[in-house]
Design an enzyme around this catalytic site. Structure first.
Site, PDB file in Angstrom:
ATOM      1  N   HIS A 117      -5.065  -6.463   3.534  1.00  0.00           N
ATOM      2  CA  HIS A 117      -4.121  -5.349   3.669  1.00  0.00           C
ATOM      3  C   HIS A 117      -3.461  -5.426   5.038  1.00  0.00           C
ATOM      4  O   HIS A 117      -4.126  -5.279   6.061  1.00  0.00           O
ATOM      5  CB  HIS A 117      -4.865  -4.020   3.525  1.00  0.00           C
ATOM      6  CG  HIS A 117      -5.354  -3.759   2.130  1.00  0.00           C
ATOM      7  ND1 HIS A 117      -4.981  -2.660   1.412  1.00  0.00           N
ATOM      8  CD2 HIS A 117      -6.157  -4.483   1.313  1.00  0.00           C
ATOM      9  CE1 HIS A 117      -5.545  -2.709   0.209  1.00  0.00           C
ATOM     10  NE2 HIS A 117      -6.268  -3.804   0.126  1.00  0.00           N
ATOM     11  N   GLN A 145      -5.706  -0.421  -3.827  1.00  0.00           N
ATOM     12  CA  GLN A 145      -6.315  -1.532  -4.569  1.00  0.00           C
ATOM     13  C   GLN A 145      -7.234  -1.060  -5.699  1.00  0.00           C
ATOM     14  O   GLN A 145      -7.306  -1.693  -6.754  1.00  0.00           O
ATOM     15  CB  GLN A 145      -7.074  -2.431  -3.587  1.00  0.00           C
ATOM     16  CG  GLN A 145      -7.599  -3.704  -4.245  1.00  0.00           C
ATOM     17  CD  GLN A 145      -8.181  -4.658  -3.259  1.00  0.00           C
ATOM     18  OE1 GLN A 145      -7.668  -4.779  -2.148  1.00  0.00           O
ATOM     19  NE2 GLN A 145      -9.255  -5.325  -3.623  1.00  0.00           N
ATOM     20  N   CYS A 175       0.848  -1.193   0.000  1.00  0.00           N
ATOM     21  CA  CYS A 175       0.000   0.000   0.000  1.00  0.00           C
ATOM     22  C   CYS A 175       0.882   1.241   0.000  1.00  0.00           C
ATOM     23  O   CYS A 175       1.926   1.273   0.643  1.00  0.00           O
ATOM     24  CB  CYS A 175      -0.962  -0.007   1.187  1.00  0.00           C
ATOM     25  SG  CYS A 175      -0.261   0.535   2.735  1.00  0.00           S
ATOM     26  N   GLU A 176       0.435   2.240  -0.722  1.00  0.00           N
ATOM     27  CA  GLU A 176       1.254   3.444  -0.844  1.00  0.00           C
ATOM     28  C   GLU A 176       1.162   4.331   0.392  1.00  0.00           C
ATOM     29  O   GLU A 176       1.905   5.289   0.522  1.00  0.00           O
ATOM     30  CB  GLU A 176       0.869   4.233  -2.092  1.00  0.00           C
ATOM     31  CG  GLU A 176      -0.493   4.870  -2.068  1.00  0.00           C
ATOM     32  CD  GLU A 176      -0.797   5.597  -3.377  1.00  0.00           C
ATOM     33  OE1 GLU A 176      -0.108   5.355  -4.374  1.00  0.00           O
ATOM     34  OE2 GLU A 176      -1.751   6.400  -3.373  1.00  0.00           O
ATOM     35  N   HIS A 177       0.250   4.006   1.312  1.00  0.00           N
ATOM     36  CA  HIS A 177       0.123   4.835   2.510  1.00  0.00           C
ATOM     37  C   HIS A 177       1.046   4.397   3.633  1.00  0.00           C
ATOM     38  O   HIS A 177       1.525   5.218   4.408  1.00  0.00           O
ATOM     39  CB  HIS A 177      -1.327   4.824   3.007  1.00  0.00           C
ATOM     40  CG  HIS A 177      -2.283   5.345   1.983  1.00  0.00           C
ATOM     41  ND1 HIS A 177      -3.491   4.770   1.710  1.00  0.00           N
ATOM     42  CD2 HIS A 177      -2.169   6.401   1.135  1.00  0.00           C
ATOM     43  CE1 HIS A 177      -4.106   5.444   0.751  1.00  0.00           C
ATOM     44  NE2 HIS A 177      -3.318   6.429   0.375  1.00  0.00           N
ATOM     45  N   HIS A 178       1.274   3.086   3.751  1.00  0.00           N
ATOM     46  CA  HIS A 178       2.095   2.579   4.858  1.00  0.00           C
ATOM     47  C   HIS A 178       3.232   1.685   4.383  1.00  0.00           C
ATOM     48  O   HIS A 178       4.002   1.202   5.198  1.00  0.00           O
ATOM     49  CB  HIS A 178       1.221   1.765   5.825  1.00  0.00           C
ATOM     50  CG  HIS A 178       0.005   2.507   6.301  1.00  0.00           C
ATOM     51  ND1 HIS A 178      -1.233   2.387   5.700  1.00  0.00           N
ATOM     52  CD2 HIS A 178      -0.135   3.422   7.285  1.00  0.00           C
ATOM     53  CE1 HIS A 178      -2.093   3.183   6.308  1.00  0.00           C
ATOM     54  NE2 HIS A 178      -1.457   3.823   7.264  1.00  0.00           N
ATOM     55  N   CYS A 226      -1.674  -3.388   6.471  1.00  0.00           N
ATOM     56  CA  CYS A 226      -1.741  -2.144   7.264  1.00  0.00           C
ATOM     57  C   CYS A 226      -3.002  -2.126   8.114  1.00  0.00           C
ATOM     58  O   CYS A 226      -3.085  -1.383   9.087  1.00  0.00           O
ATOM     59  CB  CYS A 226      -1.635  -0.900   6.382  1.00  0.00           C
ATOM     60  SG  CYS A 226      -2.941  -0.731   5.166  1.00  0.00           S
TER      61      CYS A 226
END
Ligand SMILES: [Zn+2]
Length: 202
Positions: A156, A128, A87-90, A158
């Site tokens: 996920h 996603q 994931c690009e956030h975490h 995260c």
């Protein structure tokens, strides 16, 4: 999404390793301790593997097609394509399965190529929803089939190992294009194919 940064605009391997050393110290570790000595180099190599997709142009994977299909014009479905993404956030892992279907217009593509397209986008920093759309749009643009469908189910990390700590939750997304979007019979047929036992269970 914008194109990957050219290699010349990226930091060097040494700079990437130094950044990992900073994160180790920030977490409270001594990067010079024996067990961590090679960790910056290992993490950097792991990143190369996790994010290999930036080195691949997914459209080129679909360039070779086959036209001797005796008029086959029904659904082609490749299901249960396992993938690993982040994931690009975490930068936490997203692990899941993709199901990819299209309705050929004269030409078909080698089925392993569909799995490679999934990997080329999965091995990037993702959400996603975008992963699903990118796979569908690429197949649709290059093969120009009557329809394209991509369904992704994933977990996920995260969500399971941080934040709300909810293991066992899966996220499902789907992108339907062409006939799969406009014709509910075609969509139903696809769902029926997806619900059959897998070949490995025969
Ligand atoms: Zn995340």
């Amino acid at each position: 999404m914008s194109d990957p940064l050219p290699k010349t605009d990226r930091p060097t391997r040494e700079e990437a390793e130094a950044a990992v050393r900073t994160m180790l110290r920030w977490a409270g570790e001594d990067p010079d301790r024996e067990g961590l000595h090679d960790t910056p180099a290992r993490v950097t190599r792991a990143y190369e593997e996790f994010f290999q997709g930036y080195e691949i142009d997914p459209k080129t994977l679909l360039e070779r097609t086959f036209s001797e299909v005796e008029g086959y014009d029904e659904i082609v479905l490749l299901r249960d394509i396992r993938f690993e993404s982040h994931c690009e956030h975490h930068l936490a892992p997203i692990i899941g399965r993709a199901h990819v279907a299209y309705l050929p217009r004269q030409r078909v593509v080698g089925i392993s190529k569909l799995a490679r397209v999934v990997d080329a986008y999965a091995r990037r920093m993702q959400i996603q929803e975008r992963l699903t759309a990118q796979i569908a749009n690429t197949i649709n643009d290059v093969l120009q089939p009557h329809g394209t469908a991509v369904i992704i189910e994933s977990s996920h990390e995260c969500m399971t190992t941080r934040g709300v700590h909810r293991p066992g939750v899966s996220m499902v997304t789907s992108q339907m294009l062409g006939t799969f979007r406009t014709n509910s019979d075609t969509r139903r047929e696809l769902m029926a194919m997806l619900n059959r036992p897998a070949a490995s269970e025969y």
